[in-house]
Structures are given as structure tokens and as C-alpha cells.
Design an enzyme around this catalytic site. Structure first.
Site, PDB file in Angstrom:
ATOM      1  N   LYS A  76      12.948   9.567  -0.621  1.00 60.29           N
ATOM      2  CA  LYS A  76      14.132  10.135   0.026  1.00 60.29           C
ATOM      3  C   LYS A  76      15.379   9.435  -0.508  1.00 60.29           C
ATOM      4  O   LYS A  76      15.345   8.229  -0.802  1.00 60.29           O
ATOM      5  CB  LYS A  76      13.987   9.925   1.542  1.00 60.29           C
ATOM      6  CG  LYS A  76      15.036  10.587   2.396  1.00 60.29           C
ATOM      7  CD  LYS A  76      14.686  10.395   3.880  1.00 60.29           C
ATOM      8  CE  LYS A  76      15.747  10.932   4.808  1.00 60.29           C
ATOM      9  NZ  LYS A  76      15.411  10.720   6.228  1.00 60.29           N
ATOM     10  N   SER A 151      15.502  14.854   9.019  1.00 62.09           N
ATOM     11  CA  SER A 151      16.315  14.805   7.840  1.00 62.09           C
ATOM     12  C   SER A 151      15.509  14.657   6.548  1.00 62.09           C
ATOM     13  O   SER A 151      16.039  14.922   5.465  1.00 62.09           O
ATOM     14  CB  SER A 151      17.297  13.634   7.951  1.00 62.09           C
ATOM     15  OG  SER A 151      16.604  12.410   8.065  1.00 62.09           O
ATOM     16  N   SER A 175      12.659  12.188  11.981  1.00 58.51           N
ATOM     17  CA  SER A 175      12.911  12.753  10.652  1.00 58.51           C
ATOM     18  C   SER A 175      11.749  12.727   9.677  1.00 58.51           C
ATOM     19  O   SER A 175      11.843  13.312   8.604  1.00 58.51           O
ATOM     20  CB  SER A 175      14.100  12.059  10.005  1.00 58.51           C
ATOM     21  OG  SER A 175      15.275  12.595  10.524  1.00 58.51           O
TER      22      SER A 175
HETATM   23  N1  GLN Z   1      17.226  14.729  14.015  1.00 58.95           N
HETATM   24  C1  GLN Z   1      17.526  13.409  14.428  1.00 58.95           C
HETATM   25  C2  GLN Z   1      18.989  13.115  14.225  1.00 58.95           C
HETATM   26  O1  GLN Z   1      19.660  13.946  13.728  1.00 58.95           O
HETATM   27  C3  GLN Z   1      16.654  12.446  13.726  1.00 58.95           C
HETATM   28  C4  GLN Z   1      17.199  11.872  12.487  1.00 58.95           C
HETATM   29  C5  GLN Z   1      16.294  10.884  11.843  1.00 58.95           C
HETATM   30  O2  GLN Z   1      15.197  10.621  12.311  1.00 58.95           O
HETATM   31  N2  GLN Z   1      16.781  10.299  10.770  1.00 58.95           N
HETATM   32  O3  GLN Z   1      19.468  12.084  14.562  1.00 58.95           O
END
Ligand code: GLN
Length: 470
Positions: A76, A151, A175
Site C-alpha cells: 500500500k 482504504s 481498512s
Molecule cells: N474507513 C475508516 C476511515 O475512513 C477506516 C480507515 C482505515 O482503517 N485506515 O477512517
């Protein structure tokens, strides 16, 4: 090239001469270019990966290769790799090249994994759909009109589309698990502190964890054995390195299921029906299901967003356009900082910095930040007590199936509520693995999550494997 389910199969094929590392890399490179419309890889390290493959093939011949020889990995874009760009999909970091590698990257390379490129994501890992990226959205390989989750959406998409064998993602509030669910692969959010965060571009430091996404629990376990464990560069890293095989565990277990989740009005009917089927199968195999209350369900998302935005506003203050990051021309220092930040950060990141600064401000600190910390503590205590009486918590990964690109990003709070079942493990720090529990409409999958006690990853993966195979 075959669509390998596990590294074991790859290594067996290498050992009998059916394929070489070089051919493997070529195969993945072909797939990457064939499916470039998915917009998963934002940079491919083509010549570098091919060169390394030749060296590793030589090592295999000499029987000096590391444990992960033959594993082709995508990382990532918020995980640093020495002398390579890492941008967290943000304009703020477009020209940033890291001068060191994240501990996880160093450890993968030491064991002869090959990093094939960096993967798209939501900007600074903030999002649930991979749409908040300067590189544009990643598409779901199951249906390109749909989001792959976020994400780490591209990490999941790349594994599903066979663009790499395994991908690293990061999980602050889901994420890794939510995109794994949206793309029908397996994803592990390790216990907080088991994997070093050194070299991870920080979002919310007391929540962030790096973890693997793959097609088999074995691959996840093998990579965890390599990347986990103490690191002198991360003082919050407390776990010993994992050293276990995923085994089929035949003992009878107790699974806690939240009544409030089953009766949750926002739970998609197909997910609910697959989830109930999973419960029924477990009962038929002689396991025990205990239905328990989760009165704090409604508080999970608000608590998570107060605490993570607070931490993000502090973490992201380093991007001032002076030390590094996007810099604009300005007539004075104040204008330089504010214009650089306004231009460098996307809308969602700005929204979170504002929210975080607000909840930390003198007048509102107690009303929001302190209160959210107290709720976090309550959640931690509740999970501790549940897991002292039960082996696992079983919960769907997401309330909904994948949605269309552009469908939900107009309403940020609606998107925040997609995280309702994942943030709990980040608030408490417990490990959680997400895995498909059945195919539903349009080729998508319903996924379930197992949450276990701290540092129980091996057991958790073993249990997930048993459920997947049934
Ligand atoms: N969807 C969550 C957020 O927007 C999780 C993000 C993540 O785990 N990096 O904060």
C-alpha cells in the site's frame, strides 16, 4: 501462469521446475498490464523485480533462499520503501521518496519476497471506498462499476485479480478487513503492537496496524511469522514474532454473537442470511454460540471518528510545506503553511483535520475527546470480559455489500457508518480476521470476522480456515 491460492503451491511448482521466480514476476507483470484499468498499482517496479527474481532463482538453486522465496507482494502506498516514492495517495507527498524502508518491508525482503509495486489507497488511509485518492478510484475486480472498499482497496483488488500473490494493507478502523470483504479475499488486522509501525505513514497512531491480505490463511500466517515481533524503532511494538502454522483445530469452541448486530436494521439481508448460516454450521459441528448484548454499538462509529480525527490532526501537522511535502509560493510563513496545506490535502483529509482540531480544542476537549476516551476504555473492558468467557467474537465484516463508484462519497457520514462492525477491534486493539462466508448477488461475497484475544492470531487463522473449508 496459474492463479495460485497459496505460496505453498508456488514453492512446490518452483521445486519441481514448473515455474521460476522470474517467470512468476513476468506472469504478474502481464496481469498488471492486462488489468491496468482496475487502477490498483500506481507504480510497478518492473526491472527491479525481474532482477531480484533472477537472484532469488539462483539462491533457490543453491538452497540458500529465504522462507518467502516465490512470494510476489504489492504494498500500500502509505508504507515506506527505501529510495521509492511513498505518497499515501496525497498531493502533499507526490515528490516524497523515503530514505528508509518500513520494518515490514525490510523483513519481507530479508526472506526473499519480491515487492512488485505500490498500491493505490484512500488519501492518508482515510476512507472506505478507495475513492479519495489523487490517482483516482480503484475498481472492484468482481465488477468494475463498484468500489473495492477502502482504504486498502487496491491491496484487496490486486490480490483478487491475481496481480500479486499477497498485499500489505493498513487497518485503522477496518481498512484491511472491509476491502477484503468487498473483493472476496482474506484480510488480517493484527493485535495492536504485534507488527511494527516503523515506516508507516501515520494516520491515527493508537489504532494503525499493518497486515496482510491474501487468498489463503496459510499465506497470511507465513507472512505474519516474518513481519511480526518486536522492533527497536517502534516502542509500541510489544509482541513476540509469530511462529506457528495454521492448523485445523478440532476442539469445540465458544463464539459470542452480538444480538444487537443481528437485529441491526442496516444489516443487508444477504449478509444476514449467510451469517446465520455460518452460525448454524458451527452449531451443527458441536460449537457453542452465545448471544450477548452490545449496548455500545451505536457509540462505536462516533467514538472512533472523534479519536482518530484527533490523532490525525496532530499527526498531519508535520506536513507544513516547510520540512517536506507540497510547498507553494507565498509572501509569508503563515500564508506558506496554510496555502501548502490547502493545496496539498484533499477534501476528506481536510475535513478530518478540522474535526480533530475541533474535538481537541480547549473548549470542547472534555465534551468530546475525554468522553470518547472513556467510551474506548469501556469498549476495551467489555471485549476483555467477553473474550475471557468465549473463544471468539463472530461478527459480519460489513453491514452492506459493495456499492457503486460515486454512490456514497457525496455523504461522508453515510460512508463512516460502513465501518460499524470493524472499528471495534481497533478501539480495543484485538486481532480480527475477515474472510468470505458465501457468495451472494452479482458475484460479491458476504464476509464474517473473527475477533480473538490479544496475540491469538494463529488460533484465529486456524479457526477462520475451518469455517472457510466447511
Ligand atoms: N474507513 C475508516 C476511515 O475512513 C477506516 C480507515 C482505515 O482503517 N485506515 O477512517
Amino acid at each position: 501462469m496459474k492463479n495460485y491460492v497459496s505460496l505453498k503451491e508456488i514453492q512446490e511448482d518452483i521445486s519441481v521446475g514448473n515455474i521460476s521466480c522470474h517467470e512468476l514476476v513476468e506472469g504478474y507483470l502481464d496481469n498488471i498490464s492486462k488489468y491496468s484499468d482496475l487502477n490498483a498499482f500506481i507504480e510497478v517496479y518492473k526491472s527491479e523485480a525481474l532482477e531480484r527474481a533472477i537472484k532469488i532463482d539462483e539462491k533457490i538453486k543453491n538452497q540458500t533462499a529465504g522462507k518467502l522465496a516465490g512470494l510476489i507482494v504489492g504494498i500500500k502506498d502509505n508504507i515506506c520503501y527505501k529510495n521509492h516514492h511513498s505518497t499515501a495517495a496525497s498531493k502533499m507527498l507526490t515528490n516524497f521518496k523515503s530514505t528508509y524502508s518500513a520494518t515490514v518491508v525490510d523483513r519481507l525482503i530479508e526472506e526473499d519476497a519480491i515487492i512488485i509495486g505500490r498500491l493505490n489507497c484512500d488519501e492518508f488511509a482515510m476512507g472506505s471506498s478507495n475513492e479519495n485518492s489523487i490517482y483516482g478510484p480503484t475498481k472492484n475486480p468482481i465488477n468494475k462499476l463498484y468500489v473495492p472498499g477502502g482504504s486498502s482497496g487496491a491491496s484487496a483488488a490486486a490480490v483478487k485479480a491475481n496481480l500479486c500473490q499477497l498485499a500489505l494493507g493498513t487497518d485503522t478502523g477496518g481498512s484491511i478487513r472491509q476491502p477484503a470483504a468487498f473483493c472476496g479475499v482474506i484480510g488480517l488486522k493484527p493485535t495492536y503492537g504485534l507488527v511494527s509501525r516503523h515506516g508507516l505513514i501515520a494516520f491515527a497512531s493508537s489504532f494503525d496496524q499493518i497486515g496482510p491480505l491474501a487468498k489463503s490463511t496459510e499465506d497470511i500466517s507465513r507472512v505474519m511469522n516474518v513481519i511480526s515481533g518486536l522492533d527497536e524503532h517502534d516502542s509500541t511494538c510489544i509482541g513476540e514474532r509469530m511462529n506457528l502454522e495454521v492448523s485445523d483445530n478440532k476442539t469445540k469452541k465458544t463464539f459470542a454473537v452480538f444480538k444487537d448486530v443481528l437485529s441491526f436494521s442496516g444489516l443487508h439481508k444477504s449478509i444476514k442470511s449467510k451469517f446465520k448460516k455460518t452460525i448454524k454450521n458451527l452449531e451443527e459441528k458441536g460449537h457453542t454460540i452465545k448471544y450477548i448484548d452490545l449496548p455500545l454499538l451505536e457509540n462505536l462509529v462516533p467514538t472512533y471518528y472523534i479519536l482518530t480525527t484527533a490523532e490525525a490532526s496532530s499527526n498531519l501537522s508535520r506536513y507544513d510545506g516547510i520540512k517536506y511535502g507540497h510547498q507553494t509560493k507565498a509572501s509569508g510563513i503563515d500564508e506558506l503553511i496554510s496555502t501548502s496545506r490547502t493545496e496539498g490535502f484533499g477534501k476528506e483529509v481536510q475535513r478530518r483535520i478540522l474535526l480533530g482540531t475541533y474535538v481537541l480544542s480547549a473548549g470542547y476537549y472534555d465534551a468530546y475527546y475525554t468522553k470518547a476516551q472513556k467510551i474506548r476504555k469501556l469498549i476495551q473492558e467489555q471485549l476483555k470480559s467477553i473474550l475471557s468467557e468465549n473463544n471468539y467474537i463472530l461478527i459480519p465484516t460489513t453491514p452492506n455489500l459493495p456499492f457503486k463508484i460515486g454512490q456514497k462519497n457525496i455523504n461522508p457520514t453515510q460512508l463512516y457508518y460502513e465501518d460499524i462492525f470493524t472499528v471495534i477491534a481497533n478501539l480495543s486493539g484485538h486481532p480480527a480476521v475477515s474472510f468470505p462466508i458465501g457468495e451472494v448477488e452479482n458475484g460479491f461475497f458476504a464476509s464474517g470476522q473473527l475477533i480473538g484475544d490479544f496475540f491469538s492470531e494463529s488460533d484465529l487463522l486456524g479457526c477462520a480456515k475451518t469455517i472457510i473449508n466447511n
